[in-house]
Design a protein around this motif. Structure first.
Motif, PDB file in Angstrom:
ATOM      1  N   ALA A  55       0.649  -1.211   0.203  1.00 27.32           N
ATOM      2  CA  ALA A  55       0.324   0.345  -0.591  1.00 27.32           C
ATOM      3  C   ALA A  55       1.356   0.886   0.199  1.00 27.32           C
ATOM      4  N   ALA A  56       1.924   1.418   0.726  1.00 25.61           N
ATOM      5  CA  ALA A  56       2.619   2.116   1.231  1.00 25.61           C
ATOM      6  C   ALA A  56       3.835   2.631  -0.599  1.00 25.61           C
ATOM      7  N   LEU A  57       4.063   1.599  -1.573  1.00 26.73           N
ATOM      8  CA  LEU A  57       4.500   1.493  -2.390  1.00 26.73           C
ATOM      9  C   LEU A  57       3.514   2.474  -3.189  1.00 26.73           C
ATOM     10  N   TRP A  58       2.622   1.715  -3.426  1.00 24.63           N
ATOM     11  CA  TRP A  58       1.076   2.128  -4.835  1.00 24.63           C
ATOM     12  C   TRP A  58       0.742   3.746  -4.378  1.00 24.63           C
ATOM     13  N   MET A  59       0.231   3.845  -2.736  1.00 23.76           N
ATOM     14  CA  MET A  59       0.616   5.432  -2.772  1.00 23.76           C
ATOM     15  C   MET A  59       1.716   5.805  -3.238  1.00 23.76           C
TER      16      MET A  59
END
Length: 80
Positions: A55-59
């Motif tokens: 999720a952090a990488l996606w955001m």
């Protein structure tokens, strides 16, 4: 209703984490119960950690914010 379901789930997980499994006909106690519980806890923690990293990488790569009045653009503008 939710409290009863939560209590049942915690009871089942407690049983999986502490109850020794019987092996064969002799009924020997082994560490399969606590091992299964440890694997469930470690697997759950690993899954949560992996989900947070994804999720952090996606955001970071594609935040999805396109509004030009968003405060981040005031910080990121080169003319300030």
């Amino acid at each position: 209703m939710t409290d009863a379901i939560t209590a049942w789930i915690l009871s089942a997980l407690g049983y999986l984490c502490t109850a020794p499994a019987t092996a064969g006909v002799a009924g020997d106690a082994s560490l399969a119960g606590p091992l299964l519980g440890n694997l469930l806890v470690a697997g759950g923690a690993g899954l949560v950690t992996l989900t947070c990293i994804v999720a952090a990488l996606w955001m970071l790569i594609a935040p999805g914010e396109r509004d030009l009045d968003h405060p981040k653009y005031g910080v990121l503008r080169a003319d300030h």
